[in-house]
Design an enzyme around this catalytic site. Sequence first.
Site, PDB file in Angstrom:
ATOM      1  N   GLY A 263     -11.450  -1.930 -12.061  1.00  0.00           N
ATOM      2  CA  GLY A 263     -12.113  -3.249 -12.439  1.00  0.00           C
ATOM      3  C   GLY A 263     -12.362  -3.283 -13.926  1.00  0.00           C
ATOM      4  O   GLY A 263     -11.896  -2.456 -14.591  1.00  0.00           O
TER       5      GLY A 263
ATOM      6  N   GLY B 152      -4.825  -2.583 -14.228  1.00  0.00           N
ATOM      7  CA  GLY B 152      -6.201  -1.926 -14.646  1.00  0.00           C
ATOM      8  C   GLY B 152      -7.130  -2.735 -15.332  1.00  0.00           C
ATOM      9  O   GLY B 152      -6.938  -3.194 -16.666  1.00  0.00           O
TER      10      GLY B 152
ATOM     11  N   LYS C 298       0.967  -1.297  -0.147  1.00  0.00           N
ATOM     12  CA  LYS C 298       0.088   0.160   0.006  1.00  0.00           C
ATOM     13  C   LYS C 298       0.957   1.182   0.018  1.00  0.00           C
ATOM     14  O   LYS C 298       2.096   1.264   0.478  1.00  0.00           O
ATOM     15  CB  LYS C 298      -0.841  -0.034   1.431  1.00  0.00           C
ATOM     16  CG  LYS C 298      -1.518   1.327   1.402  1.00  0.00           C
ATOM     17  CD  LYS C 298      -2.670   1.506   0.405  1.00  0.00           C
ATOM     18  CE  LYS C 298      -3.568   2.911   0.647  1.00  0.00           C
ATOM     19  NZ  LYS C 298      -4.368   3.243  -0.580  1.00  0.00           N
TER      20      LYS C 298
ATOM     21  N   CYS D  64      -2.310   9.429  -6.882  1.00  0.00           N
ATOM     22  CA  CYS D  64      -3.595   9.164  -5.867  1.00  0.00           C
ATOM     23  C   CYS D  64      -4.549  10.267  -5.984  1.00  0.00           C
ATOM     24  O   CYS D  64      -4.445  11.539  -5.993  1.00  0.00           O
ATOM     25  CB  CYS D  64      -3.255   9.255  -4.381  1.00  0.00           C
ATOM     26  SG  CYS D  64      -4.597   8.879  -3.351  1.00  0.00           S
TER      27      CYS D  64
ATOM     28  N   ASN E 221      -3.338   3.687 -12.628  1.00  0.00           N
ATOM     29  CA  ASN E 221      -3.938   3.980 -11.204  1.00  0.00           C
ATOM     30  C   ASN E 221      -5.407   4.020 -11.643  1.00  0.00           C
ATOM     31  O   ASN E 221      -5.823   4.137 -12.715  1.00  0.00           O
ATOM     32  CB  ASN E 221      -3.455   5.158 -10.573  1.00  0.00           C
ATOM     33  CG  ASN E 221      -3.719   5.033  -9.079  1.00  0.00           C
ATOM     34  OD1 ASN E 221      -4.562   4.614  -8.472  1.00  0.00           O
ATOM     35  ND2 ASN E 221      -2.595   5.527  -8.197  1.00  0.00           N
ATOM     36  N   SER E 222      -6.427   4.048 -10.539  1.00  0.00           N
ATOM     37  CA  SER E 222      -7.816   4.197 -10.952  1.00  0.00           C
ATOM     38  C   SER E 222      -8.135   5.562 -11.596  1.00  0.00           C
ATOM     39  O   SER E 222      -7.366   6.594 -11.748  1.00  0.00           O
ATOM     40  CB  SER E 222      -8.451   4.255  -9.472  1.00  0.00           C
ATOM     41  OG  SER E 222      -8.133   5.282  -8.501  1.00  0.00           O
TER      42      SER E 222
ATOM     43  N   ASN F 288     -13.604   3.559  -5.301  1.00  0.00           N
ATOM     44  CA  ASN F 288     -13.051   3.930  -4.022  1.00  0.00           C
ATOM     45  C   ASN F 288     -12.449   5.422  -3.651  1.00  0.00           C
ATOM     46  O   ASN F 288     -11.953   5.942  -4.798  1.00  0.00           O
ATOM     47  CB  ASN F 288     -11.864   2.968  -3.747  1.00  0.00           C
ATOM     48  CG  ASN F 288     -10.358   3.579  -4.392  1.00  0.00           C
ATOM     49  OD1 ASN F 288      -9.782   4.377  -3.487  1.00  0.00           O
ATOM     50  ND2 ASN F 288      -9.994   3.285  -5.559  1.00  0.00           N
ATOM     51  N   SER F 289     -12.413   5.784  -2.367  1.00  0.00           N
ATOM     52  CA  SER F 289     -11.893   7.066  -2.130  1.00  0.00           C
ATOM     53  C   SER F 289     -11.340   6.698  -0.786  1.00  0.00           C
ATOM     54  O   SER F 289     -11.885   7.200   0.423  1.00  0.00           O
ATOM     55  CB  SER F 289     -12.960   8.105  -1.906  1.00  0.00           C
ATOM     56  OG  SER F 289     -12.224   9.417  -1.788  1.00  0.00           O
TER      57      SER F 289
ATOM     58  N   GLY G 148      -8.603   7.152   0.760  1.00  0.00           N
ATOM     59  CA  GLY G 148      -7.769   8.359   1.319  1.00  0.00           C
ATOM     60  C   GLY G 148      -6.386   8.070   1.924  1.00  0.00           C
ATOM     61  O   GLY G 148      -6.007   8.567   2.860  1.00  0.00           O
TER      62      GLY G 148
HETATM   63  C1  LIG Z   1      -2.635   6.096  -2.674  1.00  0.00           C
HETATM   64  C2  LIG Z   1      -3.818   6.582  -2.879  1.00  0.00           C
HETATM   65  C3  LIG Z   1      -5.029   5.781  -3.706  1.00  0.00           C
HETATM   66  C4  LIG Z   1      -6.264   5.431  -3.339  1.00  0.00           C
HETATM   67  C5  LIG Z   1      -6.672   5.789  -2.113  1.00  0.00           C
HETATM   68  O1  LIG Z   1      -5.757   5.442  -0.766  1.00  0.00           O
HETATM   69  O2  LIG Z   1      -7.730   6.445  -1.788  1.00  0.00           O
HETATM   70  N1  LIG Z   1      -6.945   5.050  -4.214  1.00  0.00           N
HETATM   71  C6  LIG Z   1      -6.656   4.674  -5.464  1.00  0.00           C
HETATM   72  O3  LIG Z   1      -7.441   4.152  -6.357  1.00  0.00           O
HETATM   73  N2  LIG Z   1      -5.128   5.118  -5.812  1.00  0.00           N
HETATM   74  C7  LIG Z   1      -4.365   5.448  -5.037  1.00  0.00           C
HETATM   75  O4  LIG Z   1      -3.270   5.899  -5.441  1.00  0.00           O
END
Ligand SMILES: C=Cc1c(C(=O)O)[nH]c(=O)[nH]c1=O
Length: 308
Positions: free
Chosen positions: A218, A246, A45, A127, A190-191, A69-70, A72
Amino acid sequence: LDLSGQINGQQFEHLFLNASGVHCQSTTELDDLLNHPAVGGIVTKSATLEKRDGNPAPRYYELADGSINSMGLPNFGYDYYIDYVKQSHAKPTILSVAGLSAADDVQLLHQIQASDYAGLTELNLSCPNVIGKPQMAYDYAGTEALLKEIFAFFKKPLGVKLPPYFDLVHFDQIAAVLNQFPLTHVNTINSVGNGLWVDVASESVVIKPKGGFGGLGGRMVLLTALANVRALRQRLNDSIKIIGTGGVKTGADVFAHILCGAELVSVGTQLQVEGLSVYDRLTTELSRIMADKGYHSLSDFRGKLKTI
Ligand SMILES: C=Cc1c(C(=O)O)[nH]c(=O)[nH]c1=O
């Protein structure tokens, strides 16, 4: 079948990793991943300087075709993760770090440089969920200045985690920045930042932070992920490898990531949904596709996407 890849000379006997953030916050989770035969290496993480609780829940929601997701940046802090990756492990580890500012990023990398960790590091520049903080990698000048400052002192292997880009000119711009530096790899994507899911029955958002806005993952992001892997493979120096992340749900998705040029492949949302057995299923499905096509190793088809 040879399902291996390598980054900076570190051999990943098996192409699969977790996507940072999924099943990798505690040492127990990290051990689970490392001990799984179909996992080739792990990413922690993203660590911040200090431990963080992250955003208020609900902060993750599973959808029919992916996730939002959020979180944080909840994590146990830099010391927790450097202590884990410094130990000797049977498979390669990637220490992911994410400062809350460029100054934090520099501080985190100074600490890694001063440590006796000799493995891979990945600077998360993407992020989308730290309230009030922009995704650094959308600021090309800022990213260039940060990497210049870092590479003035950081002499260990370093890669970066990128957000998705959606314009060919943006692929050109970020590649022009990254090609100036001796990066071991780029992890993309990343997302997809700041999506929004609306639950019609309750007429409400489904996650609490940021009024329901969150990063998408997803199956729904597969096409964007493939585009980013392909576009960056076409533009980055060969010395910069790509970890494809991804939208991976099936062996065919993995095959597509490799065709686009990925050296290794991460699984995020589907790992969250299915658990560690996802890696066994993906290995079986990928192997079957390769056998049907007469391929014996990933290098037989890596980066060989045909155009028409
Ligand atoms: C490191 C924070 C990230 C987070 C997060 O911890 O909210 N969520 C993501 O989808 N990507 C990120 O890079």
